[in-house]
Design a protein around this motif. Structure first.
Motif, PDB file in Angstrom:
ATOM      1  N   ARG A   1       0.833  -1.203   0.000  1.00  0.00           N
ATOM      2  CA  ARG A   1       0.000   0.000   0.000  1.00  0.00           C
ATOM      3  C   ARG A   1       0.865   1.249   0.000  1.00  0.00           C
ATOM      4  O   ARG A   1       0.583   2.219  -0.705  1.00  0.00           O
ATOM      5  CB  ARG A   1      -0.937  -0.047   1.217  1.00  0.00           C
ATOM      6  N   THR A   2       1.941   1.232   0.789  1.00  0.00           N
ATOM      7  CA  THR A   2       2.871   2.372   0.816  1.00  0.00           C
ATOM      8  C   THR A   2       3.460   2.597  -0.567  1.00  0.00           C
ATOM      9  O   THR A   2       3.589   3.747  -1.026  1.00  0.00           O
ATOM     10  CB  THR A   2       4.007   2.116   1.827  1.00  0.00           C
ATOM     11  N   LEU A   3       3.826   1.522  -1.231  1.00  0.00           N
ATOM     12  CA  LEU A   3       4.410   1.624  -2.570  1.00  0.00           C
ATOM     13  C   LEU A   3       3.427   2.231  -3.557  1.00  0.00           C
ATOM     14  O   LEU A   3       3.766   3.175  -4.290  1.00  0.00           O
ATOM     15  CB  LEU A   3       4.851   0.238  -3.042  1.00  0.00           C
ATOM     16  N   LEU A   4       2.203   1.749  -3.573  1.00  0.00           N
ATOM     17  CA  LEU A   4       1.206   2.263  -4.516  1.00  0.00           C
ATOM     18  C   LEU A   4       0.892   3.733  -4.242  1.00  0.00           C
ATOM     19  O   LEU A   4       0.751   4.533  -5.172  1.00  0.00           O
ATOM     20  CB  LEU A   4      -0.071   1.427  -4.429  1.00  0.00           C
ATOM     21  N   ASP A   5       0.797   4.089  -2.956  1.00  0.00           N
ATOM     22  CA  ASP A   5       0.467   5.473  -2.604  1.00  0.00           C
ATOM     23  C   ASP A   5       1.623   6.433  -2.844  1.00  0.00           C
ATOM     24  O   ASP A   5       1.415   7.648  -2.947  1.00  0.00           O
ATOM     25  CB  ASP A   5       0.053   5.547  -1.130  1.00  0.00           C
ATOM     26  N   SER A   6       2.846   5.910  -2.924  1.00  0.00           N
ATOM     27  CA  SER A   6       4.016   6.773  -3.091  1.00  0.00           C
ATOM     28  C   SER A   6       4.242   7.195  -4.549  1.00  0.00           C
ATOM     29  O   SER A   6       5.034   8.103  -4.812  1.00  0.00           O
ATOM     30  CB  SER A   6       5.276   6.056  -2.585  1.00  0.00           C
ATOM     31  N   ILE A   7       3.545   6.545  -5.470  1.00  0.00           N
ATOM     32  CA  ILE A   7       3.768   6.824  -6.893  1.00  0.00           C
ATOM     33  C   ILE A   7       3.101   8.134  -7.291  1.00  0.00           C
ATOM     34  O   ILE A   7       1.917   8.359  -7.026  1.00  0.00           O
ATOM     35  CB  ILE A   7       3.236   5.669  -7.758  1.00  0.00           C
TER      36      ILE A   7
ATOM     37  N   GLY B   1      11.003   3.839   0.121  1.00  0.00           N
ATOM     38  CA  GLY B   1      11.693   3.655   1.387  1.00  0.00           C
ATOM     39  C   GLY B   1      11.204   2.471   2.197  1.00  0.00           C
ATOM     40  O   GLY B   1      11.369   2.449   3.424  1.00  0.00           O
ATOM     41  N   ILE B   2      10.617   1.482   1.522  1.00  0.00           N
ATOM     42  CA  ILE B   2      10.147   0.316   2.251  1.00  0.00           C
ATOM     43  C   ILE B   2      11.265  -0.707   2.387  1.00  0.00           C
ATOM     44  O   ILE B   2      12.298  -0.614   1.723  1.00  0.00           O
ATOM     45  CB  ILE B   2       8.919  -0.321   1.576  1.00  0.00           C
ATOM     46  N   GLU B   3      11.070  -1.677   3.229  1.00  0.00           N
ATOM     47  CA  GLU B   3      12.137  -2.629   3.550  1.00  0.00           C
ATOM     48  C   GLU B   3      12.638  -3.365   2.327  1.00  0.00           C
ATOM     49  O   GLU B   3      13.819  -3.656   2.214  1.00  0.00           O
ATOM     50  CB  GLU B   3      11.647  -3.644   4.580  1.00  0.00           C
TER      51      GLU B   3
END
Length: 272
Positions: free
Chosen positions: A89-95, A208-210
């Motif tokens: 979710r973090t990845l999708l929202d960061s785009i 910036g995710i793991e």
């Protein structure tokens, strides 16, 4: 096959019809000196497929590799890195979706996650493979062996695809297209698998995710993430198998990483 042909020239020579099962077995033994069991199985499978083709074409009478067995190798869990639902979710929202490239990348990652689609299938999709049925968006995946696999779009994927198609005005041609360097504009050509991998690497690191720090997250990770989350929310393995278009539920089980979280929860019980 080039490696096998070079080995045959060096150790046997002669015609293809001169190759016997013991030659294939000897070749497999030489591979064991430098390759892992899964890699050896891939080499042996290639040799078997070639000779199957030669038998059909009446070049040779029998397949000498048919009776040769590779090394034993059994795994209960795949090695594909899996992102958690929070990281995904973090990845999708960061785009940044203010550009066609951002819209493309978000839709592509979501498609692999929500449909369990292989990247090789996704990059071949056409715009017309996204269609409406019973007031919902569906996608048609052209799987291995020419199989057509239709899937209803998850509501989030439906939103991402609608925005991507409407804002780019795309009606035909390849669905996920490569971009002209530094221009932000999409071409008429499809993305390659390496294009997708590099895009994912950039996006994961930028988020910036793991997975970015481990430098392991790749195209297949989202297929594994989707399957794991589906099963974690009481989905059935048999249904996941159909959705992933796997021949065997055992293959689908390799993508199931629910035990990873269980193990972590248990470890945290060690309160020191």
């Amino acid at each position: 096959m080039r490696e096998f042909a070079a080995w045959w020239d060096q150790h046997g020579g002669g015609e293809l019809r001169d190759i016997e099962p013991f030659h294939i077995a000897a070749y497999v033994e030489t591979l064991q000196l430098r390759l892992s069991a899964p890699s050896i199985k891939v080499h042996l499978a290639a040799v078997k497929m070639l000779f199957d083709w030669l038998v059909v074409g009446q070049v040779v009478a029998v397949n000498p590799a048919a009776v040769v067995r590779g090394p034993k190798h059994s795994v209960r869990q795949g090695s594909t890195p899996v992102l958690s639902k929070e990281d995904t979710r973090t990845l999708l929202d960061s785009i940044d979706v203010s550009t066609p490239i951002g819209l493309r990348d978000r839709a592509l990652i979501a498609l692999m996650t929500y449909t369990f689609a292989r990247v090789g299938v996704v990059i071949k999709m056409q715009a017309e493979d996204v269609y409406e049925k019973n007031r919902r968006l569906w996608v048609c995946l052209h799987e291995k062996g020419g199989k057509l696999h239709d899937m209803p779009a998850h509501h989030s994927l439906e939103e991402y695809l609608h925005v991507y198609l409407s804002q780019t005005g795309m009606q035909e041609g390849f669905l996920f297209r490569s971009a002209v360097a530094r221009t932000g504009q999409l071409t008429d050509k499809p993305m390659s698998q390496s294009d997708v991998y590099r895009m994912i690497r950039r996006r994961v690191v930028a988020a910036g995710i793991e997975g970015g720090r481990s430098r392991k997250t790749g195209c297949h990770s989202f297929r594994a993430t989707g399957i794991t989350e589906y099963l974690r929310n009481d989905g059935k393995l048999e249904t996941a198998q159909k959705m992933a278009n796997h021949e065997s539920s055992r293959t689908t089980g390799l993508y199931d990483r629910r035990d990873d979280q269980v193990s972590l929860d248990e470890v945290e019980q060690i309160r020191i």
